[in-house]
Design a protein around this motif. Structure first.
Motif, PDB file in Angstrom:
ATOM      1  N   ALA A 189       0.837  -1.214   0.000  1.00 57.93           N
ATOM      2  CA  ALA A 189       0.000   0.000   0.000  1.00 57.93           C
ATOM      3  C   ALA A 189       0.866   1.257   0.000  1.00 57.93           C
ATOM      4  O   ALA A 189       0.528   2.266  -0.618  1.00 57.93           O
ATOM      5  CB  ALA A 189      -0.931   0.005   1.216  1.00 57.93           C
ATOM      6  N   LEU A 190       2.020   1.183   0.685  1.00 56.92           N
ATOM      7  CA  LEU A 190       2.954   2.312   0.704  1.00 56.92           C
ATOM      8  C   LEU A 190       3.602   2.520  -0.664  1.00 56.92           C
ATOM      9  O   LEU A 190       3.779   3.664  -1.098  1.00 56.92           O
ATOM     10  CB  LEU A 190       4.059   2.067   1.755  1.00 56.92           C
ATOM     11  N   CYS A 191       3.939   1.418  -1.335  1.00 59.28           N
ATOM     12  CA  CYS A 191       4.797   1.482  -2.529  1.00 59.28           C
ATOM     13  C   CYS A 191       4.035   1.324  -3.841  1.00 59.28           C
ATOM     14  O   CYS A 191       4.606   0.832  -4.824  1.00 59.28           O
ATOM     15  CB  CYS A 191       5.890   0.426  -2.437  1.00 59.28           C
ATOM     16  N   SER A 192       2.757   1.654  -3.856  1.00 60.36           N
ATOM     17  CA  SER A 192       2.004   1.487  -5.099  1.00 60.36           C
ATOM     18  C   SER A 192       1.017   2.635  -5.250  1.00 60.36           C
ATOM     19  O   SER A 192       0.871   3.487  -4.367  1.00 60.36           O
ATOM     20  CB  SER A 192       1.268   0.147  -5.088  1.00 60.36           C
ATOM     21  N   GLU A 193       0.287   2.612  -6.375  1.00 63.39           N
ATOM     22  CA  GLU A 193      -0.758   3.614  -6.602  1.00 63.39           C
ATOM     23  C   GLU A 193      -1.858   2.962  -7.433  1.00 63.39           C
ATOM     24  O   GLU A 193      -1.721   1.827  -7.883  1.00 63.39           O
ATOM     25  CB  GLU A 193      -0.184   4.861  -7.287  1.00 63.39           C
ATOM     26  N   GLY A 194      -2.973   3.693  -7.599  1.00 65.53           N
ATOM     27  CA  GLY A 194      -4.050   3.179  -8.458  1.00 65.53           C
ATOM     28  C   GLY A 194      -4.664   1.898  -7.932  1.00 65.53           C
ATOM     29  O   GLY A 194      -4.813   1.707  -6.733  1.00 65.53           O
ATOM     30  N   LYS A 195      -5.005   1.006  -8.888  1.00 62.27           N
ATOM     31  CA  LYS A 195      -5.699  -0.249  -8.570  1.00 62.27           C
ATOM     32  C   LYS A 195      -4.868  -1.147  -7.643  1.00 62.27           C
ATOM     33  O   LYS A 195      -5.394  -1.814  -6.757  1.00 62.27           O
ATOM     34  CB  LYS A 195      -6.012  -1.034  -9.860  1.00 62.27           C
ATOM     35  N   THR A 196      -3.561  -1.198  -7.909  1.00 64.16           N
ATOM     36  CA  THR A 196      -2.690  -2.035  -7.074  1.00 64.16           C
ATOM     37  C   THR A 196      -2.757  -1.563  -5.620  1.00 64.16           C
ATOM     38  O   THR A 196      -2.865  -2.366  -4.691  1.00 64.16           O
ATOM     39  CB  THR A 196      -1.223  -1.976  -7.587  1.00 64.16           C
ATOM     40  N   GLN A 197      -2.712  -0.240  -5.438  1.00 65.55           N
ATOM     41  CA  GLN A 197      -2.777   0.301  -4.088  1.00 65.55           C
ATOM     42  C   GLN A 197      -4.137   0.039  -3.440  1.00 65.55           C
ATOM     43  O   GLN A 197      -4.212  -0.331  -2.265  1.00 65.55           O
ATOM     44  CB  GLN A 197      -2.472   1.801  -4.093  1.00 65.55           C
ATOM     45  N   GLU A 198      -5.211   0.215  -4.225  1.00 66.32           N
ATOM     46  CA  GLU A 198      -6.568  -0.054  -3.687  1.00 66.32           C
ATOM     47  C   GLU A 198      -6.668  -1.477  -3.156  1.00 66.32           C
ATOM     48  O   GLU A 198      -7.197  -1.715  -2.075  1.00 66.32           O
ATOM     49  CB  GLU A 198      -7.623   0.125  -4.786  1.00 66.32           C
ATOM     50  N   ARG A 199      -6.181  -2.415  -3.965  1.00 69.35           N
ATOM     51  CA  ARG A 199      -6.218  -3.827  -3.545  1.00 69.35           C
ATOM     52  C   ARG A 199      -5.377  -4.060  -2.296  1.00 69.35           C
ATOM     53  O   ARG A 199      -5.776  -4.794  -1.394  1.00 69.35           O
ATOM     54  CB  ARG A 199      -5.699  -4.719  -4.674  1.00 69.35           C
ATOM     55  N   VAL A 213       8.434  -0.590  -9.639  1.00 69.04           N
ATOM     56  CA  VAL A 213       8.768  -1.996  -9.396  1.00 69.04           C
ATOM     57  C   VAL A 213       7.504  -2.811  -9.090  1.00 69.04           C
ATOM     58  O   VAL A 213       7.330  -3.930  -9.551  1.00 69.04           O
ATOM     59  CB  VAL A 213       9.769  -2.113  -8.217  1.00 69.04           C
ATOM     60  N   TYR A 214       6.615  -2.216  -8.283  1.00 71.21           N
ATOM     61  CA  TYR A 214       5.412  -2.940  -7.865  1.00 71.21           C
ATOM     62  C   TYR A 214       4.210  -2.684  -8.789  1.00 71.21           C
ATOM     63  O   TYR A 214       3.120  -3.161  -8.506  1.00 71.21           O
ATOM     64  CB  TYR A 214       5.025  -2.560  -6.432  1.00 71.21           C
ATOM     65  N   ALA A 215       4.425  -1.937  -9.869  1.00 69.73           N
ATOM     66  CA  ALA A 215       3.297  -1.491 -10.702  1.00 69.73           C
ATOM     67  C   ALA A 215       2.433  -2.653 -11.195  1.00 69.73           C
ATOM     68  O   ALA A 215       1.206  -2.559 -11.230  1.00 69.73           O
ATOM     69  CB  ALA A 215       3.809  -0.669 -11.881  1.00 69.73           C
ATOM     70  N   SER A 216       3.079  -3.777 -11.562  1.00 70.43           N
ATOM     71  CA  SER A 216       2.294  -4.884 -12.125  1.00 70.43           C
ATOM     72  C   SER A 216       2.061  -5.985 -11.098  1.00 70.43           C
ATOM     73  O   SER A 216       1.585  -7.065 -11.428  1.00 70.43           O
ATOM     74  CB  SER A 216       3.048  -5.466 -13.315  1.00 70.43           C
ATOM     75  N   TYR A 217       2.422  -5.703  -9.861  1.00 70.62           N
ATOM     76  CA  TYR A 217       2.381  -6.718  -8.795  1.00 70.62           C
ATOM     77  C   TYR A 217       0.965  -7.265  -8.600  1.00 70.62           C
ATOM     78  O   TYR A 217       0.028  -6.522  -8.361  1.00 70.62           O
ATOM     79  CB  TYR A 217       2.890  -6.086  -7.506  1.00 70.62           C
ATOM     80  N   GLY A 218       0.842  -8.560  -8.741  1.00 71.52           N
ATOM     81  CA  GLY A 218      -0.445  -9.219  -8.458  1.00 71.52           C
ATOM     82  C   GLY A 218      -1.512  -8.972  -9.518  1.00 71.52           C
ATOM     83  O   GLY A 218      -2.680  -9.232  -9.280  1.00 71.52           O
ATOM     84  N   GLN A 219      -1.108  -8.463 -10.670  1.00 69.27           N
ATOM     85  CA  GLN A 219      -2.111  -8.219 -11.716  1.00 69.27           C
ATOM     86  C   GLN A 219      -2.265  -9.417 -12.617  1.00 69.27           C
ATOM     87  O   GLN A 219      -1.373 -10.262 -12.655  1.00 69.27           O
ATOM     88  CB  GLN A 219      -1.717  -6.986 -12.540  1.00 69.27           C
TER      89      GLN A 219
END
Lengths: 231, 231
Positions: free
Chosen positions: B116-126, B225-231
């Motif tokens: 949550a700290l290191c992301s934005e958008g949908k990744t952060q919401e999740r 780095v985390y932009a595509s994480y878990g997508q």
């Protein structure tokens, strides 16, 4: 009169899970009788959520009606409750080292080998490279020893056990080479010692053909999921 | 005569690492004096590779010249070597439960909050949604209790300690709300109990302003780095 559950041992598992096999081996080593309950991990039962609300994963050990999850934690519990064939050394430093190698088994060795199974192209190349680097540490640790802790089988052997029978299937299904016996002679010798240990030989392992079919399906399903992993 | 190192305690750390703070708290609780060695984790020393070849990470505890890594494993070792203020219950089942919650702290609570700290958008919401779900389990566990194990501070409190002082900084830097005190009254009460415990109060924690600046930089660096994480 109804049979009481309080002093029973039950294991909730999944036939091909390397995490579950660890617990089966430990219970065999300790001579503990138990009821095995197969869980469909792709259509999870309400029982699993109730027994393992934090992770909803197998294995779950239910002892005296109380559930416990995470293979490494279960192994330590089993070792404390049934004292024959100790899995851990008594010395606190040696014990901590065993915990560290057990973590390395899951977080590094299994993780990289799993990614090598479930990926292709550059992602798979990187995973294979990492798996080999991880096994170089394992090779170094095993040199000149029968088992990880010395002459007697223990916690780290059970945690690393998947290297002996499952990693070769993953290599074949993934079409990669990781476990070169010329590069890893100590691991090759340990594999032999491990699979010929009487408790390991006596315990159920799924047939290679079914295991291979299962992981072919998992590989196909998971390639898109891991496609961007670590990029 | 040269001073001998064999009976000394040294801790290799990094000022803002929540993993290192756990070990500092444990040593404070036990009343163990030690030498603290700051490591530049972005320009790692040969010493770190030598002390922790498997992970090359802090914290490393060096006791009697022997190195040990992984905060949870170090805490258990410290508890076995210095018996005052026990961190674990004696009962094997309660002990296993403490290990399980300690794993949950790292693998789920910290992992989701970090994302949550290191992301934005949908990744952060999740990630925020997952962090809140994880904290719901923690809230349930803490209800009606002063600390995780009951009246006395222990292993799980130290492992979850980052929730009390670091998670609020991560929320602010990440521009998210996770720790709603109306939703999580037991966690809010525990935070107060934890930060006012004399051993925790007495131990060094980095100033909030510096911590905030550091994590603003980390967030910026890690978002791609985390932009595509878990997508």
């Amino acid at each position: 009169m109804e049979k009481r559950d309080e002093s029973s041992v039950k294991l909730v598992g999944f036939w091909v899970s390397p995490f579950v096999h660890r617990v089966r081996w430990a219970l065999k080593l300790k001579g503990v009788e138990y009821e095995y309950i197969e869980e469909d991990i792709f259509n999870k039962s309400p029982l699993l959520s109730e027994l393992n609300p934090l992770y909803k994963k197998v294995p779950v050990l239910v002892h005296d009606g109380k559930p416990l999850s995470d293979s490494s934690i279960i192994l330590e519990y089993v070792d404390q409750k049934w004292r024959s064939n100790p899995l851990f050394p008594d010395d606190p430093y040696q014990r901590a080292q065993a915990h560290l190698w057990a973590r390395f088994a899951d977080e590094k060795v299994l993780e990289s080998a799993w990614l090598a199974l479930c990926s292709e192209g550059k992602t798979q190349e990187r995973a294979v490279k990492q798996a080999i680097e991880n096994l170089e540490h394992v090779e170094e640790k095993l040199k000149g020893k029968r088992f990880f802790g010395g002459d007697i089988i223990g916690h780290v052997d059970l945690m690393m056990g998947f290297i002996s029978y499952m990693l070769p299937v993953w290599e074949e299904v993934g079409g990669v080479k990781i476990l070169d016996p010329h590069k890893f002679p100590a691991i090759a010798a340990w594999t032999n010692n491990f699979l010929n240990h009487e408790a390991i030989k006596a315990e159920y392992l799924p047939p290679t053909a079914e295991t291979s079919t299962y992981f072919q399906w998992r590989r196909k399903e998971l390639i898109p999921v891991y496609a961007s992993y670590g990029q």
